[in-house]
Design an enzyme around this catalytic site. Structure first.
Site, PDB file in Angstrom:
ATOM      1  N   ASP A 144       1.027  -1.025  -0.181  1.00 29.89           N
ATOM      2  CA  ASP A 144       0.048  -0.269   0.201  1.00 29.89           C
ATOM      3  C   ASP A 144       0.901   1.246  -0.062  1.00 29.89           C
ATOM      4  OD1 ASP A 144      -1.437   2.187   0.913  1.00 29.89           O
ATOM      5  OD2 ASP A 144      -3.269   0.950   1.490  1.00 29.89           O
ATOM      6  N   HIS A 145       1.046   1.967  -1.242  1.00 33.19           N
ATOM      7  CA  HIS A 145       2.171   2.832  -1.218  1.00 33.19           C
ATOM      8  C   HIS A 145       2.054   3.979  -0.195  1.00 33.19           C
ATOM      9  CE1 HIS A 145      -0.414   5.096  -3.915  1.00 33.19           C
ATOM     10  NE2 HIS A 145       0.374   6.026  -3.751  1.00 33.19           N
ATOM     11  N   HIS A 156      -5.616   2.856   1.267  1.00 32.45           N
ATOM     12  CA  HIS A 156      -4.975   3.960   1.608  1.00 32.45           C
ATOM     13  C   HIS A 156      -5.819   4.615   3.057  1.00 32.45           C
ATOM     14  CE1 HIS A 156      -3.161   3.157  -2.188  1.00 32.45           C
ATOM     15  NE2 HIS A 156      -3.667   3.902  -2.655  1.00 32.45           N
TER      16      HIS A 156
HETATM   17  C1  BG6 Z   1      -3.713   4.712  -6.193  1.00 34.77           C
HETATM   18  C2  BG6 Z   1      -4.789   5.063  -6.844  1.00 34.77           C
HETATM   19  O1  BG6 Z   1      -3.692   3.753  -5.245  1.00 34.77           O
HETATM   20  O2  BG6 Z   1      -3.245   5.861  -5.201  1.00 34.77           O
HETATM   21  C3  BG6 Z   1      -4.927   6.324  -7.701  1.00 34.77           C
HETATM   22  O3  BG6 Z   1      -5.095   3.926  -7.578  1.00 34.77           O
HETATM   23  C4  BG6 Z   1      -4.630   7.347  -6.960  1.00 34.77           C
HETATM   24  O4  BG6 Z   1      -6.000   6.308  -8.195  1.00 34.77           O
HETATM   25  C5  BG6 Z   1      -3.344   7.224  -6.480  1.00 34.77           C
HETATM   26  O5  BG6 Z   1      -4.557   8.607  -8.070  1.00 34.77           O
HETATM   27  C6  BG6 Z   1      -3.040   8.322  -5.476  1.00 34.77           C
HETATM   28  O6  BG6 Z   1      -1.670   8.210  -4.993  1.00 34.77           O
HETATM   29  P1  BG6 Z   1      -0.727   9.613  -4.548  1.00 34.77           P
HETATM   30  O7  BG6 Z   1       0.574   8.934  -3.803  1.00 34.77           O
HETATM   31  O8  BG6 Z   1      -0.435  10.336  -5.646  1.00 34.77           O
HETATM   32  O9  BG6 Z   1      -1.543  10.316  -3.361  1.00 34.77           O
END
Ligand code: BG6
Length: 485
Positions: free
Chosen positions: A174-175, A237
């Protein structure tokens, strides 16, 4: 490291730049090798060109020294195979073993699944059948989201990969957990008397978690129109951030102890179903509008989106965690595309003082707020009330600000996550029970929306802060969304 989807978008945008930064910062062992896997035929040189191009475009560090660059890029090679059929795995195994011999790598293997989710299970199974999971070193599986599209499909996927890898060998990404300020939430809470003593329903009136984006659906309509914001952002997230904010202190700073506490939050999270969903959850879709002075189309007019799509691009909700610490404290969440600004933040709003001694017409004591800024700004701000200099008890809110990435740039989420996976640290990856409970929370909401269909959908103008129904969730409780901008 074997990257399935080795020349794909994720590899180019995130994985190669992350590996290069780790290499430049000497955070990666020199006995290291990357095999990209994909369908097209590619020579090692062609693959290395792709890596170079990705670094030029997306890396936060430039190539300065050609010798140093060569020592990095020579570690990359490409194996062409159709990942669904067993035949190519024999060749892949030979290629892996050859590289292990060449670089004296003691059989440690990291398999990265940067492919379409329907391939996660089959690839994991083929790795075992092809003998790639047998080695003298460790083996680990790094797996991207989405982990299923509801609980039953996630359970199926889990069963498929569990046939080849043990839970402690599975690293679900989960980045958001790789973001510096998400990792900082625990430190801010558990290393400061100031906050930890007040981190409960006696002192906190509400918590707000916002993840707003300015981008629209981009070129991902085929996935996004079927997923929607609830699956795309909330199941993973937002709930991960919620767990970090609400968990009890772990007994030790060890992954299992931390995951045990996180999972308890989800067990105490009140589940919304049926009519509750109407009351406590809002879904919205953007209409056309102006964003940063540019006209942008409605979601239904975006490329590859059906003109009658009822998919949501925005979700807000009011959640409750029914335990001793949080009983009665609303957690408001919201996330959406094509909103006014890109901002991810957590706001802790403290209760008012028992008696306002400074009450008069000019003084309007603001609430004490702790704002944890996650992205793109990283930092903390604390809003308190203080006397305006040179006045007689005129009280104004003042803000103390800390910037986390002003002195030194923070590493990209993928840098930390790949590094942790190589080190065998699972703290910032998601455990199966977290993922499954997150689906169990999300599924009844999804079902209620699917049953009621278009009636549950609200609309908001692109460039705004979401539908008014999302504001109403707070207004009826006497609160309002904190504005990150
Ligand atoms: C991803 C989603 O996991 O996270 C995307 O699939 C979203 O739809 C993105 O744009 C947002 O990530 P960050 O790091 O730009 O907030």
């Amino acid at each position: 490291m074997v990257i399935f989807g080795g020349a794909g978008d994720l590899a180019r945008r995130k994985l190669f730049p992350a590996l290069y930064s780790l290499h430049r910062n000497q955070l990666i062992d020199q006995r290291f090798s990357v095999l990209g896997v994909g369908r097209s035929e590619r020579s090692a040189d062609e693959y290395r060109e792709i890596v170079r191009d990705s670094i030029n475009r997306y890396a936060r560090v430039d190539v300065e020294d050609e010798e140093e660059w060569s020592s990095f890029v020579e570690k990359f090679d490409f194996v062409s195979l159709d990942v669904k059929t067993p035949a190519g795995y024999q060749r892949l195994r030979e290629a892996v073993e050859e590289r292990e011999r060449r670089y004296t790598i003691p059989g440690n293997r990291l398999f990265y699944l940067a492919v379409a989710p329907e391939l996660f299970g089959p690839v994991a199974a083929r790795l075992k059948e092809g003998g790639l999971t047998e080695s003298d070193g460790w083996k680990r599986l790094l797996i991207e989201k989405p982990f299923g599209r509801d609980y039953p499909s996630a359970e199926d996927l889990q069963a498929q990969i569990a046939g080849s890898f043990k839970e402690e060998e599975i690293y679900r990404i989960d980045h958001y957990l790789g973001k510096e300020m998400v990792q900082n939430i625990e430190v801010i809470r558990f290393a400061n008397t100031l906050f930890e003593n007040m981190w409960n329903n006696r002192y906190i009136s509400n918590v707000q978690i916002t993840a707003s984006e300015t981008v629209g659906v981009e070129d991902r309509a085929s996935y996004y129109d079927r997923a929607g914001a609830l699956r795309d952002m909330v199941q993973n997230h937002i709930l991960q951030i919620l767990m970090m904010v609400a968990m009890e202190p772990p007994s030790r700073l060890k992954p299992e102890a931390i995951h045990d506490e996180k999972v308890k939050v989800l067990r105490s999270l009140r589940r919304w179903r049926g009519d509750d969903v109407k009351r406590y959850m809002v879904r919205g879709q953007y209409t056309g509008g102006y964003l940063q002075e540019k006209e942008v189309p409605a979601y239904r007019d975006e490329e590859n989106v059906p003109a009658d799509s009822d998919n949501e691009t925005f979700v807000a909700g009011k959640l409750y965690i029914d335990n001793f610490r949080w009983s009665g404290v609303p957690f408001y969440i919201r996330t959406g595309k094509r909103m006014e600004e890109k901002a991810t933040e957590v706001v802790i709003q403290f209760k008012d003082v028992p008696k306002n001694l400074y009450f008069n017409k000019t003084n309007d004591l603001g609430p004490n707020l702790l704002v944890i800024k996650i992205n793109p700004e990283e930092g903390l701000s604390l809003q308190i009330n203080a006397k305006k200099p040179g006045t007689d008890n005129e009280v104004v809110p003042i803000v103390m600000d800390f910037c986390n990435n002003c002195q030194e740039e923070s590493p990209e989420a993928y840098e930390s996550l790949i590094h942790d996976a190589l080190e065998g640290d699972r703290t910032f990856f998601t455990r199966w029970d977290e993922v499954s409970l997150a689906w169990k929370f999300v599924d009844p909401i999804r079902q209620a929306w699917d049953q009621e269909g278009a009636d549950t959908l609200t609309f908001y103008e692109a460039g705004s802060n979401g539908p008014k129904e999302a504001d109403a969730l707070l207004i009826q409780d006497g609160f309002r969304w904190h504005s990150p901008y």
